[in-house]
Scaffold this motif. Structure first.
Motif, PDB file in Angstrom:
ATOM      1  N   PRO A 173       6.845  26.391  12.040  1.00 15.19           N
ATOM      2  CA  PRO A 173       6.571  26.730  13.370  1.00 15.19           C
ATOM      3  C   PRO A 173       5.619  25.988  14.205  1.00 15.19           C
ATOM      4  O   PRO A 173       5.867  26.056  15.394  1.00 15.19           O
ATOM      5  CB  PRO A 173       6.178  28.228  13.343  1.00 15.19           C
ATOM      6  N   HIS A 174       4.497  25.349  13.612  1.00 13.22           N
ATOM      7  CA  HIS A 174       3.686  24.419  14.234  1.00 13.22           C
ATOM      8  C   HIS A 174       4.282  23.411  14.930  1.00 13.22           C
ATOM      9  O   HIS A 174       3.478  22.775  15.822  1.00 13.22           O
ATOM     10  CB  HIS A 174       2.417  24.481  13.339  1.00 13.22           C
ATOM     11  N   LEU A 175       5.574  22.998  14.559  1.00  8.54           N
ATOM     12  CA  LEU A 175       6.133  21.848  14.966  1.00  8.54           C
ATOM     13  C   LEU A 175       6.646  21.994  16.488  1.00  8.54           C
ATOM     14  O   LEU A 175       6.837  21.180  17.016  1.00  8.54           O
ATOM     15  CB  LEU A 175       7.000  21.072  14.340  1.00  8.54           C
ATOM     16  N   ARG A 176       6.818  23.255  16.665  1.00 13.90           N
ATOM     17  CA  ARG A 176       7.646  23.761  18.051  1.00 13.90           C
ATOM     18  C   ARG A 176       6.513  23.436  19.021  1.00 13.90           C
ATOM     19  O   ARG A 176       5.459  23.791  19.146  1.00 13.90           O
ATOM     20  CB  ARG A 176       7.893  25.240  17.863  1.00 13.90           C
ATOM     21  N   ARG A 177       7.322  23.269  20.183  1.00 12.43           N
ATOM     22  CA  ARG A 177       6.539  22.986  21.517  1.00 12.43           C
ATOM     23  C   ARG A 177       6.045  24.222  21.926  1.00 12.43           C
ATOM     24  O   ARG A 177       6.411  25.146  21.936  1.00 12.43           O
ATOM     25  CB  ARG A 177       7.365  22.451  22.709  1.00 12.43           C
ATOM     26  N   ALA A 229      10.791  14.197  19.206  1.00 10.18           N
ATOM     27  CA  ALA A 229      11.902  14.726  19.354  1.00 10.18           C
ATOM     28  C   ALA A 229      11.784  16.232  18.767  1.00 10.18           C
ATOM     29  O   ALA A 229      12.569  17.117  19.284  1.00 10.18           O
ATOM     30  CB  ALA A 229      13.183  14.143  18.636  1.00 10.18           C
ATOM     31  N   VAL A 230      11.062  16.527  17.693  1.00 13.89           N
ATOM     32  CA  VAL A 230      11.170  17.738  17.172  1.00 13.89           C
ATOM     33  C   VAL A 230      10.448  18.933  18.101  1.00 13.89           C
ATOM     34  O   VAL A 230      10.976  20.128  18.225  1.00 13.89           O
ATOM     35  CB  VAL A 230      10.096  17.833  15.772  1.00 13.89           C
ATOM     36  N   GLN A 244      19.148  18.377  11.663  1.00 17.02           N
ATOM     37  CA  GLN A 244      17.967  18.275  10.805  1.00 17.02           C
ATOM     38  C   GLN A 244      16.566  18.775  11.575  1.00 17.02           C
ATOM     39  O   GLN A 244      15.607  19.343  10.943  1.00 17.02           O
ATOM     40  CB  GLN A 244      17.929  16.748  10.378  1.00 17.02           C
ATOM     41  N   ARG A 245      16.604  18.403  12.697  1.00  8.78           N
ATOM     42  CA  ARG A 245      15.374  18.595  13.647  1.00  8.78           C
ATOM     43  C   ARG A 245      15.338  20.172  14.010  1.00  8.78           C
ATOM     44  O   ARG A 245      14.175  20.651  13.921  1.00  8.78           O
ATOM     45  CB  ARG A 245      15.448  17.945  14.780  1.00  8.78           C
ATOM     46  N   ILE A 246      16.357  20.657  14.065  1.00  3.48           N
ATOM     47  CA  ILE A 246      16.254  22.251  14.066  1.00  3.48           C
ATOM     48  C   ILE A 246      15.765  23.034  12.946  1.00  3.48           C
ATOM     49  O   ILE A 246      15.003  23.849  12.897  1.00  3.48           O
ATOM     50  CB  ILE A 246      17.914  22.794  14.215  1.00  3.48           C
ATOM     51  N   ARG A 247      16.395  22.123  11.681  1.00  2.00           N
ATOM     52  CA  ARG A 247      15.762  22.923  10.594  1.00  2.00           C
ATOM     53  C   ARG A 247      14.289  22.742  10.340  1.00  2.00           C
ATOM     54  O   ARG A 247      13.398  23.543   9.834  1.00  2.00           O
ATOM     55  CB  ARG A 247      16.470  22.369   9.215  1.00  2.00           C
ATOM     56  N   MET A 248      13.919  21.411  10.747  1.00  2.00           N
ATOM     57  CA  MET A 248      12.351  21.178  10.860  1.00  2.00           C
ATOM     58  C   MET A 248      11.562  22.145  11.412  1.00  2.00           C
ATOM     59  O   MET A 248      10.251  22.642  11.250  1.00  2.00           O
ATOM     60  CB  MET A 248      11.980  19.755  11.258  1.00  2.00           C
TER      61      MET A 248
END
Length: 84
Positions: A71-75, A45-46, A62-66
């Motif tokens: 930044p490495h969590l972004r697709r 989901a992140v 919460q996922r937006i904040r994550m």
């Protein structure tokens, strides 16, 4: 989404995970807390900012904040076009 067949959310009403704005999302979060694939779901989901609802024990906010904090969590969206 190979993990989905093991997810506890697949055993309950999906509407529970998509509450209307301002409605209680605690029941969905409680199910996620017990889910054996919570980490896989959250990771999925992140990386997909278009997803709404509760995923992996986290709300959209919460996922937006994550994503902003990590930044490495972004697709990866591939290479960016050149600007002229």
């Amino acid at each position: 989404m190979e993990f989905a067949e093991y997810a506890l959310c697949s055993q309950v009403d999906p509407e529970l995970f998509f509450p209307e704005h301002g409605h209680n999302n605690r029941p969905a979060l409680a199910i996620c807390e017990k889910c054996p694939v919570k980490a896989e779901c959250l990771s999925y989901a992140v990386q997909r900012p278009e997803l709404l609802g509760v995923w992996g024990g986290a709300t959209v906010q919460q996922r937006i904040r994550m994503r902003h904090a990590n930044p490495h969590l972004r697709r990866s969206r591939g290479p960016r076009p050149a600007r002229y």
